[in-house]
Design a protein around this motif. Sequence first.
Motif, PDB file in Angstrom:
ATOM      1  N   ASP A  88       0.854  -1.190   0.000  1.00  0.00           N
ATOM      2  CA  ASP A  88       0.000   0.000   0.000  1.00  0.00           C
ATOM      3  C   ASP A  88       0.893   1.243   0.000  1.00  0.00           C
ATOM      4  O   ASP A  88       1.319   1.713   1.048  1.00  0.00           O
ATOM      5  CB  ASP A  88      -0.922  -0.006   1.224  1.00  0.00           C
ATOM      6  CG  ASP A  88      -1.889   1.156   1.221  1.00  0.00           C
ATOM      7  OD1 ASP A  88      -1.986   1.851   0.197  1.00  0.00           O
ATOM      8  OD2 ASP A  88      -2.541   1.373   2.256  1.00  0.00           O
ATOM      9  N   TYR A  89       1.185   1.764  -1.184  1.00  0.00           N
ATOM     10  CA  TYR A  89       2.038   2.936  -1.339  1.00  0.00           C
ATOM     11  C   TYR A  89       1.313   4.062  -2.066  1.00  0.00           C
ATOM     12  O   TYR A  89       1.931   4.842  -2.784  1.00  0.00           O
ATOM     13  CB  TYR A  89       3.298   2.553  -2.133  1.00  0.00           C
ATOM     14  CG  TYR A  89       4.182   1.572  -1.432  1.00  0.00           C
ATOM     15  CD1 TYR A  89       4.998   1.971  -0.393  1.00  0.00           C
ATOM     16  CD2 TYR A  89       4.201   0.232  -1.806  1.00  0.00           C
ATOM     17  CE1 TYR A  89       5.820   1.072   0.253  1.00  0.00           C
ATOM     18  CE2 TYR A  89       5.012  -0.671  -1.168  1.00  0.00           C
ATOM     19  CZ  TYR A  89       5.820  -0.250  -0.145  1.00  0.00           C
ATOM     20  OH  TYR A  89       6.627  -1.141   0.500  1.00  0.00           O
ATOM     21  N   ARG A  90       0.008   4.170  -1.876  1.00  0.00           N
ATOM     22  CA  ARG A  90      -0.773   5.155  -2.629  1.00  0.00           C
ATOM     23  C   ARG A  90      -0.253   6.573  -2.463  1.00  0.00           C
ATOM     24  O   ARG A  90      -0.048   7.273  -3.448  1.00  0.00           O
ATOM     25  CB  ARG A  90      -2.238   5.116  -2.199  1.00  0.00           C
ATOM     26  CG  ARG A  90      -3.015   3.977  -2.768  1.00  0.00           C
ATOM     27  CD  ARG A  90      -4.412   3.998  -2.282  1.00  0.00           C
ATOM     28  NE  ARG A  90      -4.394   3.702  -0.844  1.00  0.00           N
ATOM     29  CZ  ARG A  90      -5.460   3.640  -0.078  1.00  0.00           C
ATOM     30  NH1 ARG A  90      -6.630   3.849  -0.594  1.00  0.00           N
ATOM     31  NH2 ARG A  90      -5.366   3.349   1.189  1.00  0.00           N
ATOM     32  N   ASP A  91      -0.051   7.007  -1.226  1.00  0.00           N
ATOM     33  CA  ASP A  91       0.357   8.394  -1.000  1.00  0.00           C
ATOM     34  C   ASP A  91       1.724   8.679  -1.594  1.00  0.00           C
ATOM     35  O   ASP A  91       1.942   9.706  -2.247  1.00  0.00           O
ATOM     36  CB  ASP A  91       0.362   8.702   0.497  1.00  0.00           C
ATOM     37  CG  ASP A  91      -1.025   8.616   1.109  1.00  0.00           C
ATOM     38  OD1 ASP A  91      -2.005   8.887   0.385  1.00  0.00           O
ATOM     39  OD2 ASP A  91      -1.132   8.278   2.305  1.00  0.00           O
ATOM     40  N   LYS A  92       2.658   7.769  -1.404  1.00  0.00           N
ATOM     41  CA  LYS A  92       4.008   7.976  -1.914  1.00  0.00           C
ATOM     42  C   LYS A  92       4.037   7.928  -3.441  1.00  0.00           C
ATOM     43  O   LYS A  92       4.737   8.712  -4.073  1.00  0.00           O
ATOM     44  CB  LYS A  92       4.951   6.928  -1.332  1.00  0.00           C
ATOM     45  CG  LYS A  92       5.129   7.070   0.169  1.00  0.00           C
ATOM     46  CD  LYS A  92       5.992   5.965   0.718  1.00  0.00           C
ATOM     47  CE  LYS A  92       6.056   6.036   2.231  1.00  0.00           C
ATOM     48  NZ  LYS A  92       6.826   4.902   2.781  1.00  0.00           N
ATOM     49  N   ILE A  93       3.275   7.012  -4.023  1.00  0.00           N
ATOM     50  CA  ILE A  93       3.217   6.917  -5.478  1.00  0.00           C
ATOM     51  C   ILE A  93       2.595   8.182  -6.054  1.00  0.00           C
ATOM     52  O   ILE A  93       3.059   8.703  -7.074  1.00  0.00           O
ATOM     53  CB  ILE A  93       2.436   5.660  -5.916  1.00  0.00           C
ATOM     54  CG1 ILE A  93       3.273   4.414  -5.648  1.00  0.00           C
ATOM     55  CG2 ILE A  93       2.042   5.729  -7.381  1.00  0.00           C
ATOM     56  CD1 ILE A  93       2.579   3.111  -5.922  1.00  0.00           C
ATOM     57  N   MET A  94       1.561   8.700  -5.408  1.00  0.00           N
ATOM     58  CA  MET A  94       0.932   9.920  -5.888  1.00  0.00           C
ATOM     59  C   MET A  94       1.900  11.090  -5.851  1.00  0.00           C
ATOM     60  O   MET A  94       1.926  11.913  -6.761  1.00  0.00           O
ATOM     61  CB  MET A  94      -0.326  10.222  -5.059  1.00  0.00           C
ATOM     62  CG  MET A  94      -1.464   9.275  -5.374  1.00  0.00           C
ATOM     63  SD  MET A  94      -2.914   9.511  -4.348  1.00  0.00           S
ATOM     64  CE  MET A  94      -3.397  11.146  -4.792  1.00  0.00           C
ATOM     65  N   GLU A  95       2.736  11.191  -4.810  1.00  0.00           N
ATOM     66  CA  GLU A  95       3.734  12.256  -4.725  1.00  0.00           C
ATOM     67  C   GLU A  95       4.753  12.130  -5.852  1.00  0.00           C
ATOM     68  O   GLU A  95       5.116  13.119  -6.491  1.00  0.00           O
ATOM     69  CB  GLU A  95       4.460  12.203  -3.383  1.00  0.00           C
ATOM     70  CG  GLU A  95       3.639  12.659  -2.219  1.00  0.00           C
ATOM     71  CD  GLU A  95       4.380  12.501  -0.897  1.00  0.00           C
ATOM     72  OE1 GLU A  95       5.613  12.333  -0.922  1.00  0.00           O
ATOM     73  OE2 GLU A  95       3.721  12.537   0.147  1.00  0.00           O
ATOM     74  N   ILE A  96       5.227  10.914  -6.102  1.00  0.00           N
ATOM     75  CA  ILE A  96       6.231  10.695  -7.143  1.00  0.00           C
ATOM     76  C   ILE A  96       5.660  11.021  -8.515  1.00  0.00           C
ATOM     77  O   ILE A  96       6.290  11.727  -9.314  1.00  0.00           O
ATOM     78  CB  ILE A  96       6.751   9.246  -7.088  1.00  0.00           C
ATOM     79  CG1 ILE A  96       7.591   9.050  -5.837  1.00  0.00           C
ATOM     80  CG2 ILE A  96       7.558   8.910  -8.340  1.00  0.00           C
ATOM     81  CD1 ILE A  96       7.978   7.622  -5.577  1.00  0.00           C
ATOM     82  N   LEU A  97       4.455  10.522  -8.805  1.00  0.00           N
ATOM     83  CA  LEU A  97       3.849  10.774 -10.112  1.00  0.00           C
ATOM     84  C   LEU A  97       3.530  12.254 -10.308  1.00  0.00           C
ATOM     85  O   LEU A  97       3.700  12.786 -11.403  1.00  0.00           O
ATOM     86  CB  LEU A  97       2.595   9.926 -10.289  1.00  0.00           C
ATOM     87  CG  LEU A  97       2.812   8.416 -10.401  1.00  0.00           C
ATOM     88  CD1 LEU A  97       1.475   7.693 -10.468  1.00  0.00           C
ATOM     89  CD2 LEU A  97       3.665   8.077 -11.591  1.00  0.00           C
ATOM     90  N   SER A  98       3.107  12.929  -9.255  1.00  0.00           N
ATOM     91  CA  SER A  98       2.853  14.364  -9.356  1.00  0.00           C
ATOM     92  C   SER A  98       4.153  15.116  -9.617  1.00  0.00           C
ATOM     93  O   SER A  98       4.185  16.080 -10.376  1.00  0.00           O
ATOM     94  CB  SER A  98       2.201  14.885  -8.083  1.00  0.00           C
ATOM     95  OG  SER A  98       0.930  14.299  -7.907  1.00  0.00           O
ATOM     96  N   GLY A  99       5.226  14.674  -8.970  1.00  0.00           N
ATOM     97  CA  GLY A  99       6.518  15.297  -9.187  1.00  0.00           C
ATOM     98  C   GLY A  99       7.034  15.098 -10.603  1.00  0.00           C
ATOM     99  O   GLY A  99       7.774  15.925 -11.124  1.00  0.00           O
ATOM    100  N   LEU A 100       6.637  14.003 -11.230  1.00  0.00           N
ATOM    101  CA  LEU A 100       7.043  13.748 -12.615  1.00  0.00           C
ATOM    102  C   LEU A 100       6.194  14.522 -13.615  1.00  0.00           C
ATOM    103  O   LEU A 100       6.543  14.609 -14.780  1.00  0.00           O
ATOM    104  CB  LEU A 100       6.937  12.250 -12.921  1.00  0.00           C
ATOM    105  CG  LEU A 100       7.939  11.343 -12.206  1.00  0.00           C
ATOM    106  CD1 LEU A 100       7.621   9.887 -12.476  1.00  0.00           C
ATOM    107  CD2 LEU A 100       9.351  11.674 -12.649  1.00  0.00           C
ATOM    108  N   GLY A 101       5.074  15.062 -13.175  1.00  0.00           N
ATOM    109  CA  GLY A 101       4.231  15.864 -14.064  1.00  0.00           C
ATOM    110  C   GLY A 101       2.900  15.241 -14.413  1.00  0.00           C
ATOM    111  O   GLY A 101       2.163  15.773 -15.238  1.00  0.00           O
TER     112      GLY A 101
END
Length: 109
Positions: A88-101
Amino acid sequence: MDLRDQLKNLFPEHQETELTNKTKPKVDFWLQEAPLICKYEKRKGKPITIIEGYTGADADFKKLTSKLKKEFSVGGSYKKDNIIIQGDYRDKIMEILSGLGFNVKRVGG
């Protein structure tokens, strides 16, 4: 005469410095306008995070999946236009994907 030349004439002793642009990081895969959907499920009692809605090529799926797997040191795969990450890495994945654009939406609790 552009603005830079005019400023050089006004301030001849000023030394021009390199500006640091805070732009989006350079990525190897295709960025899309439509949001990615990040959700959580349990399969056979194990938690997984699923990312849906990415419309890139198979090579882009592979690059994005491997980047996320390396970031969290976990297993995962991509199947049927979904990226599956173990845990369960939803929050961290969302931060990474948002950082990528990417635009990311969270689904579920």
